[in-house]
Design a protein around this motif. Sequence first.
Motif, short mmCIF file in Angstrom:
data_model
loop_
_atom_site.label_atom_id
_atom_site.label_comp_id
_atom_site.label_asym_id
_atom_site.label_seq_id
_atom_site.Cartn_x
_atom_site.Cartn_y
_atom_site.Cartn_z
N ILE A 77 21.91 13.70 38.44
CA ILE A 77 20.81 14.05 39.20
C ILE A 77 20.20 15.43 39.88
O ILE A 77 18.68 15.46 39.34
N SER A 118 19.32 8.41 40.96
CA SER A 118 20.49 8.15 40.31
C SER A 118 20.43 6.76 40.12
O SER A 118 21.24 6.48 39.92
N LEU A 140 23.52 3.33 42.56
CA LEU A 140 23.40 3.19 40.77
C LEU A 140 22.44 2.09 40.09
O LEU A 140 22.51 0.86 40.83
#
Length: 220
Positions: free
Chosen positions: A102, A108, A134
């Motif tokens: 990140i 992410s 995610l």
Amino acid sequence: MQDLKTIEIETNPNPTASVIWLHGLGASGHDFEPVVPELGLPANAAVRFIFPHAPNLPVTINGGMRMPAWYDIKAMDLDRIVDTEQLMASSDAVARLVDQEIARGVNSEKIVIAGFSQGGAVAYELALSYPKRLAGLIALSSYFATAATVRLSEANRDIPVNVYHGTRDPMVPESLGRVSVAKLKEMGLNPAYQTFPMEHSVCLEEIVDIGKFLKQHLLV
């Protein structure tokens, strides 16, 4: 746990997506390097593959011998008695790799966590508890060791999950794969589950399907 040493492969410069892939007991980050060209990703895809090396730990089921391991396995029964504290420490170490991606500019939501066997158990813990959204979770020939204790994050409460297992696996019985899927469903997730006529390994059909998963969740 100290920061993990890793191998990195970038399919093109300036990656916009990342895959963190954890190996199994006694292996290394090199284990899944050969998989990358077999995934069938588009020629212009810019994905960074990160293959961490597990630390060397004494493993009870192997007579206390030190070897690359994400945690100690204390007994080879159907409940897999494992050192949960070590597993959590490994999860935290891999979480730092996610944080690093990140910081390098990868969203992410463009990061997939994958793991084989022991690595899959760590992947379950990390991906389901990580506080930021995610892209997905892939578990290969593995088991959900911390299903009873994982703190499911709101961000990943409906994370895409693909679970794969060999029907002839003598190391991690396929029943553990089915149990893991059942536990995920109890938590409200909707995992996909596929089996292949193989032992404790991977096969080309499985790799091709993983490639499709990555294209669907990383490259759209």
